[in-house]
Write a protein that holds these residues in place. Structure first.
Motif, mmCIF file in Angstrom:
data_model
loop_
_atom_site.group_PDB
_atom_site.id
_atom_site.type_symbol
_atom_site.label_atom_id
_atom_site.label_comp_id
_atom_site.label_asym_id
_atom_site.label_seq_id
_atom_site.Cartn_x
_atom_site.Cartn_y
_atom_site.Cartn_z
ATOM 1 N N THR A 1 45.862 12.495 29.047
ATOM 2 C CA THR A 1 45.327 13.515 29.950
ATOM 3 C C THR A 1 46.300 13.869 31.073
ATOM 4 O O THR A 1 46.124 14.901 31.734
ATOM 5 C CB THR A 1 43.969 13.098 30.546
ATOM 6 N N SER A 2 47.331 13.065 31.269
ATOM 7 C CA SER A 2 48.328 13.416 32.284
ATOM 8 C C SER A 2 49.014 14.731 31.944
ATOM 9 O O SER A 2 49.470 15.447 32.848
ATOM 10 C CB SER A 2 49.358 12.295 32.439
ATOM 11 N N ILE B 1 52.628 20.102 35.912
ATOM 12 C CA ILE B 1 52.933 21.451 36.397
ATOM 13 C C ILE B 1 53.980 21.273 37.499
ATOM 14 O O ILE B 1 53.641 21.111 38.675
ATOM 15 C CB ILE B 1 51.667 22.163 36.924
ATOM 16 N N PRO B 2 55.266 21.261 37.115
ATOM 17 C CA PRO B 2 56.323 20.936 38.074
ATOM 18 C C PRO B 2 56.339 21.800 39.337
ATOM 19 O O PRO B 2 56.790 21.340 40.388
ATOM 20 C CB PRO B 2 57.607 21.131 37.264
ATOM 21 N N ASP B 3 55.832 23.020 39.269
ATOM 22 C CA ASP B 3 55.824 23.893 40.449
ATOM 23 C C ASP B 3 54.687 23.582 41.417
ATOM 24 O O ASP B 3 54.627 24.162 42.500
ATOM 25 C CB ASP B 3 55.718 25.359 40.016
ATOM 26 N N ASP B 4 53.779 22.688 41.025
ATOM 27 C CA ASP B 4 52.622 22.377 41.858
ATOM 28 C C ASP B 4 52.679 20.898 42.273
ATOM 29 O O ASP B 4 52.350 20.017 41.470
ATOM 30 C CB ASP B 4 51.343 22.676 41.078
ATOM 31 N N PRO B 5 53.093 20.631 43.504
ATOM 32 C CA PRO B 5 53.216 19.220 43.928
ATOM 33 C C PRO B 5 51.914 18.430 43.804
ATOM 34 O O PRO B 5 51.940 17.239 43.490
ATOM 35 C CB PRO B 5 53.650 19.317 45.393
ATOM 36 N N TRP B 6 50.773 19.063 44.061
ATOM 37 C CA TRP B 6 49.498 18.360 43.956
ATOM 38 C C TRP B 6 49.248 17.918 42.513
ATOM 39 O O TRP B 6 48.870 16.770 42.260
ATOM 40 C CB TRP B 6 48.364 19.261 44.454
ATOM 41 N N GLN B 7 49.467 18.815 41.566
ATOM 42 C CA GLN B 7 49.260 18.466 40.150
ATOM 43 C C GLN B 7 50.264 17.410 39.698
ATOM 44 O O GLN B 7 49.931 16.532 38.906
ATOM 45 C CB GLN B 7 49.346 19.712 39.269
ATOM 46 N N VAL C 1 51.571 11.739 38.064
ATOM 47 C CA VAL C 1 52.140 10.415 38.313
ATOM 48 C C VAL C 1 51.025 9.383 38.491
ATOM 49 O O VAL C 1 51.121 8.253 37.992
ATOM 50 C CB VAL C 1 53.073 10.458 39.543
ATOM 51 N N LYS C 2 49.943 9.763 39.179
ATOM 52 C CA LYS C 2 48.809 8.860 39.376
ATOM 53 C C LYS C 2 48.231 8.420 38.034
ATOM 54 O O LYS C 2 47.910 7.253 37.831
ATOM 55 C CB LYS C 2 47.721 9.535 40.214
ATOM 56 N N ASN C 3 48.118 9.358 37.094
ATOM 57 C CA ASN C 3 47.594 9.005 35.774
ATOM 58 C C ASN C 3 48.453 7.940 35.100
ATOM 59 O O ASN C 3 47.936 7.023 34.459
ATOM 60 C CB ASN C 3 47.488 10.238 34.889
ATOM 61 N N TRP C 4 49.777 8.056 35.237
ATOM 62 C CA TRP C 4 50.661 7.055 34.640
ATOM 63 C C TRP C 4 50.533 5.718 35.353
ATOM 64 O O TRP C 4 50.587 4.658 34.719
ATOM 65 C CB TRP C 4 52.106 7.556 34.619
#
Length: 126
Positions: free
Chosen positions: A79-80, A85-91, A96-99
């Protein structure tokens, strides 16, 4: 201390997935829109909700922790992709949190539930 640490790990990771199930219950359109954005069917929200709830409760109770934690780790890794979405820091932080959560799940799978768990017949210790 090891049993306390494993209990805390199980509770914290379980809370994340139980919370995810609650979120999908209260606002399925959010997860559904994410799925549809990747050309996946909306109805996949429901099995994801069920998986989150059952797996979270299994971790909380400390039953079938090994297989459940492995399945959750794989789930987080897969699901990560939705958040890459490299252009969206929040995403990207969610990506990274998912990993990181996947790593915690795999570590929990290796460590097992610890002694502070519900014991059931046939349930493996790990």
């Amino acid at each position: 201390m090891a049993n306390l640490g494993l209990l805390i790990a199980r509770v914290l990771i379980a809370a994340l997935f139980i919370g995810g199930a609650v979120q999908k219950t209260l606002s399925p359109q959010d997860a559904g829109a994410l799925l549809e954005g990747f050309a996946l069917p909306y109805w996949l929200v429901w099995p994801a909700l069920l998986f989150n709830a059952v797996a979270g409760l299994a971790l909380l109770a400390g039953v079938f922790v090994g297989p459940t934690a492995v399945a959750l780790g794989i789930y987080c890794a897969v699901t990560s992709v939705f958040h890459f979405i490299p252009d969206d820091p929040w995403q990207m932080s969610i990506f990274v949190k998912n990993w990181a959560i996947a790593g915690g799940c795999f570590a929990l799978a290796v460590a097992g539930a610890g002694d502070w768990r519900i014991r059931t017949r046939g349930a493996p210790d790990r």
